[in-house]
Design an enzyme around this catalytic site. Structure first.
Site, mmCIF file in Angstrom:
data_model
loop_
_atom_site.group_PDB
_atom_site.id
_atom_site.type_symbol
_atom_site.label_atom_id
_atom_site.label_comp_id
_atom_site.label_asym_id
_atom_site.label_seq_id
_atom_site.Cartn_x
_atom_site.Cartn_y
_atom_site.Cartn_z
ATOM 1 N N ARG A 64 -70.432 31.307 -56.146
ATOM 2 C CA ARG A 64 -71.777 31.282 -55.551
ATOM 3 C C ARG A 64 -72.682 30.234 -56.207
ATOM 4 O O ARG A 64 -73.496 29.611 -55.553
ATOM 5 C CB ARG A 64 -72.355 32.686 -55.755
ATOM 6 C CG ARG A 64 -73.543 33.068 -54.982
ATOM 7 C CD ARG A 64 -73.801 34.565 -55.146
ATOM 8 N NE ARG A 64 -73.426 35.068 -56.480
ATOM 9 C CZ ARG A 64 -74.232 35.062 -57.546
ATOM 10 N NH1 ARG A 64 -75.451 34.581 -57.453
ATOM 11 N NH2 ARG A 64 -73.816 35.536 -58.715
ATOM 12 N N LYS A 169 -57.407 43.157 -63.083
ATOM 13 C CA LYS A 169 -57.756 44.556 -63.217
ATOM 14 C C LYS A 169 -59.263 44.684 -63.350
ATOM 15 O O LYS A 169 -59.891 43.683 -63.669
ATOM 16 C CB LYS A 169 -57.051 45.175 -64.410
ATOM 17 C CG LYS A 169 -57.511 44.606 -65.751
ATOM 18 C CD LYS A 169 -57.026 45.447 -66.879
ATOM 19 C CE LYS A 169 -57.977 46.579 -67.147
ATOM 20 N NZ LYS A 169 -58.924 46.295 -68.240
ATOM 21 N N ASP A 198 -51.465 42.883 -65.113
ATOM 22 C CA ASP A 198 -51.724 43.672 -66.311
ATOM 23 C C ASP A 198 -51.308 42.741 -67.438
ATOM 24 O O ASP A 198 -50.111 42.566 -67.685
ATOM 25 C CB ASP A 198 -50.888 44.951 -66.326
ATOM 26 C CG ASP A 198 -51.247 45.803 -67.530
ATOM 27 O OD1 ASP A 198 -51.367 45.237 -68.636
ATOM 28 O OD2 ASP A 198 -51.424 47.017 -67.373
ATOM 29 N N HIS A 199 -52.284 42.136 -68.091
ATOM 30 C CA HIS A 199 -51.905 41.013 -68.959
ATOM 31 C C HIS A 199 -51.051 41.452 -70.151
ATOM 32 O O HIS A 199 -50.406 40.623 -70.786
ATOM 33 C CB HIS A 199 -53.132 40.197 -69.388
ATOM 34 C CG HIS A 199 -53.942 40.799 -70.494
ATOM 35 N ND1 HIS A 199 -54.860 41.777 -70.294
ATOM 36 C CD2 HIS A 199 -53.957 40.557 -71.831
ATOM 37 C CE1 HIS A 199 -55.426 42.111 -71.440
ATOM 38 N NE2 HIS A 199 -54.892 41.378 -72.396
ATOM 39 N N LYS A 203 -47.489 39.607 -72.586
ATOM 40 C CA LYS A 203 -47.396 39.387 -74.034
ATOM 41 C C LYS A 203 -45.929 39.291 -74.434
ATOM 42 O O LYS A 203 -45.099 40.102 -74.005
ATOM 43 C CB LYS A 203 -48.095 40.534 -74.798
ATOM 44 C CG LYS A 203 -49.619 40.523 -74.612
ATOM 45 C CD LYS A 203 -50.306 41.554 -75.476
ATOM 46 C CE LYS A 203 -51.780 41.685 -75.129
ATOM 47 N NZ LYS A 203 -52.672 40.726 -75.774
ATOM 48 N N ASP A 256 -60.151 51.581 -68.768
ATOM 49 C CA ASP A 256 -60.070 50.190 -69.218
ATOM 50 C C ASP A 256 -58.726 49.868 -69.884
ATOM 51 O O ASP A 256 -58.196 48.773 -69.717
ATOM 52 C CB ASP A 256 -61.221 49.906 -70.198
ATOM 53 C CG ASP A 256 -61.321 48.438 -70.559
ATOM 54 O OD1 ASP A 256 -61.334 47.607 -69.638
ATOM 55 O OD2 ASP A 256 -61.368 48.123 -71.774
ATOM 56 N N HIS A 261 -52.862 49.136 -69.480
ATOM 57 C CA HIS A 261 -52.052 48.638 -70.603
ATOM 58 C C HIS A 261 -51.270 49.766 -71.281
ATOM 59 O O HIS A 261 -50.079 49.633 -71.575
ATOM 60 C CB HIS A 261 -52.934 47.953 -71.644
ATOM 61 C CG HIS A 261 -53.873 46.926 -71.071
ATOM 62 N ND1 HIS A 261 -53.530 46.138 -70.003
ATOM 63 C CD2 HIS A 261 -55.139 46.577 -71.405
ATOM 64 C CE1 HIS A 261 -54.559 45.334 -69.718
ATOM 65 N NE2 HIS A 261 -55.542 45.588 -70.540
HETATM 66 C C1 BG6 Z 1 -58.770 44.125 -71.224
HETATM 67 C C2 BG6 Z 1 -59.880 45.121 -71.391
HETATM 68 O O1 BG6 Z 1 -57.936 44.468 -70.157
HETATM 69 O O2 BG6 Z 1 -57.997 44.086 -72.408
HETATM 70 C C3 BG6 Z 1 -60.739 44.788 -72.583
HETATM 71 O O3 BG6 Z 1 -60.679 45.145 -70.225
HETATM 72 C C4 BG6 Z 1 -59.882 44.651 -73.824
HETATM 73 O O4 BG6 Z 1 -61.744 45.768 -72.795
HETATM 74 C C5 BG6 Z 1 -58.729 43.694 -73.554
HETATM 75 O O5 BG6 Z 1 -60.702 44.172 -74.874
HETATM 76 C C6 BG6 Z 1 -57.760 43.674 -74.719
HETATM 77 O O6 BG6 Z 1 -56.836 42.642 -74.525
HETATM 78 P P1 BG6 Z 1 -56.117 41.942 -75.750
HETATM 79 O O7 BG6 Z 1 -55.148 41.023 -75.124
HETATM 80 O O8 BG6 Z 1 -57.190 41.268 -76.547
HETATM 81 O O9 BG6 Z 1 -55.483 43.056 -76.529
#
Ligand code: BG6
Length: 511
Positions: A64, A169, A198-199, A203, A256, A261
């Site tokens: 935007r 997410k 889901d990052h 890892k 969260d 995770h």
């Molecule tokens: C995110 C959450 O998905 O993961 C955050 O929304 C959190 O609140 C983060 O801090 C943690 O990710 P990482 O990779 O730093 O462990």
């Protein structure tokens, strides 16, 4: 065409690269947002540094706020300088930044999407991106449905090449909203086009759990209820909510971290071996084990979950404020920033084994691990020698920092007596491979460009995760929250979390 590079460093033997994506356009919704600056652009830049970007690509920011191409390139250069794993190399940056463009539009303006379509078609012609499109929705969850609808309405859901959509997410806020979002997505896209991030799956140390379990003969025979006593999964953070108070105050730690995770770490640890290492087989097995998590009664939720919220305190000698005084957080908020819970998986492999999950913000250390504790041996052979207590064996996957795997076992202390002490057998990525692991987002963006959804969450996994979490959220609405704040920043969470484990005759691991 696949490119194959062989790296000569002996520590990196076996690390062959054979992954080169086709030309593509990457379109980022939320192009001026925090996630784009902190994670996405640095990840793409790192892929460029390591020669993983396609031979031709463009990165099109869609948002935007008014920006020119030059503005957004400057903004992203600052982001890379601040957040990238690898430093700015001017030559790489110059050629990378030539591929960055910006389109200004409201997210609910069909004309904006039509303009985007025209631009993408023009780039296909002029730059050779071949109609391949990767849409990245780095936007708050409430904006996702609208964007999906407009992508459909403007016919951006298909093209001459591939069209894929990555969704950040949180995916929904409970079971109903997740089902609804899946339903909407499936009206516009085929599941094979959808990549839910889901990052944690990106890892390195999480991916290695697959290898550790399924490429070694000695693990699987003991990976079950006969040998394993309990499992503790910890996602500990030192950060508070930072600038995300608005989102977080609605989400809380259960949504969260645990819903996504936490449960994905659980799934990777407990899934059955897949028939083949393909996205479909791996995700089938993860979905299956997630569906086997035993639903909890209201009373079990009361007994098996603990909520906490941080007050002011000190972390690493620095004074930090309490949650309720963070920006954009309700001054009387009852949102949990810490959760501990117990769950059971009801299948033949895991019946009766307790899984303890905990996560919290403003804890003393940033630390994520999965600790698998084994049963004690059946006899105490060394009690005459004065050893009346044995530490159980444990196998610990350290996900971050200092990724590795360690096995704790009893050992004889050198000397004339038979005295015992637990010792560790340690594997650390850094010392074994001598190379820094890529960031999770690098791997996931590359996989999405390559069309490999293995490390993305399928619709049925997300729904199974919410099916377990939603009753807890509902029960919590009925049970008055504890007196918040109930843990000081810089401590390991509320006392109730320790008492909860003590009732099971156990303790949280000291990290
Ligand atoms: C995110 C959450 O998905 O993961 C955050 O929304 C959190 O609140 C983060 O801090 C943690 O990710 P990482 O990779 O730093 O462990």
């Amino acid at each position: 065409m696949l490119e194959t590079r062989t790296v000569l460093n002996p520590l990196r033997e076996g690390m062959r690269v054979a992954r080169a994506p086709e030309p593509t356009s990457i379109i980022i919704f939320g192009a001026t947002g925090d996630l784009t600056r902190r994670k996405l652009v640095p990840a793409l830049y790192n892929l460029a540094c390591d020669n993983y970007m396609p031979p031709v690509y463009d990165i099109v920011g869609f948002a935007r706020k008014p920006r020119s191409d030059a503005d957004i390139r400057d903004e992203y250069k600052k982001a890379v300088t601040e957040f990238s794993r690898q430093k700015i190399q001017e030559q790489v940056w110059d050629s990378f930044s030539q591929n960055i463009f910006y389109i200004q539009s409201n997210l609910d303006d069909l004309d904006g999407y039509k303009k985007l379509k025209q631009e993408l078609e023009r780039m296909d012609q002029e730059r050779g991106t071949a109609g391949n499109r990767l849409f990245y929705l780095a936007v708050p969850p409430e904006l996702m449905p609208e964007i999906v609808k407009f992508l459909g309405a403007s016919e951006l859901n298909h093209s001459a090449g591939y069209t894929r959509i990555i969704l950040e997410k949180p995916f929904g806020s409970d079971l109903d909203s997740a089902v609804e979002l899946n339903h909407l997505l499936h009206q516009v896209f085929d599941e094979s086009q959808i990549y839910r991030i889901d990052h944690y799956l990106g890892k390195e140390a999480v991916q290695n759990i697959f290898v550790f379990r399924f490429a070694n003969g000695i693990i699987e025979p003991i990976w079950n209820r006969t040998f394993i006593n309990n499992v503790q999964i910890t996602v500990a953070e030192t950060v508070g909510v930072e600038e995300r108070g608005e989102y977080y105050d609605h989400a809380g730690a259960l949504r969260d971290i645990i819903q996504n995770h936490g449960l994905q770490l659980l799934a990777v640890t407990t899934m059955e071996p897949p028939t083949m290492f393909t996205p479909q087989d791996v995700r089938n097995q993860k979905a299956e084990v997630l569906r086997s998590i035993r639903p909890q009664s209201f009373q079990e939720i009361c007994d098996w979950t603990v909520r906490g919220q941080y007050g002011a305190g000190a972390i690493g000698g620095i004074q930090v404020p309490g949650y309720r005084t963070e920006p954009k957080v309700n001054a009387e908020s009852t949102t949990a920033t810490y959760v501990a819970l117990k769950l059971y998986i009801e299948n033949w492999r895991w019946a009766g084994v307790p899984f303890y999950l905990r996560t919290g913000k403003r804890l003393p250390k940033r630390y994520t691990e999965i600790a698998v504790e084994f049963n004690l041996p059946p006899l105490m052979l060394f009690s005459k020698e004065g050893t009346d207590h044995l530490e159980p064996n444990s196998l610990v996957f350290t996900i971050q920092p200092d990724e590795g795997i360690s096995l704790k076992f009893e050992s004889k202390i050198p000397g004339q007596e038979n005295r015992l002490r637990p010792v560790n057998m340690d594997f650390r990525y850094n010392s074994s491979f001598g190379v820094a692991a890529p960031e999770a987002y690098e791997r996931l963006l590359l996989d999405a460009m390559l069309g490999d959804p293995m490390l993305f969450t399928r619709y049925d996994e997300v729904e199974a995760q919410w099916a377990f979490i939603t009753p807890i959220l509902e029960a919590w609405k009925q049970i008055p929250p504890p007196q918040f704040p109930n843990y000081e920043s810089g401590t390991w969470g509320p006392k109730a979390a320790d008492e909860f484990l003590q009732r099971d005759g156990r303790k949280w691991r000291r990290l």
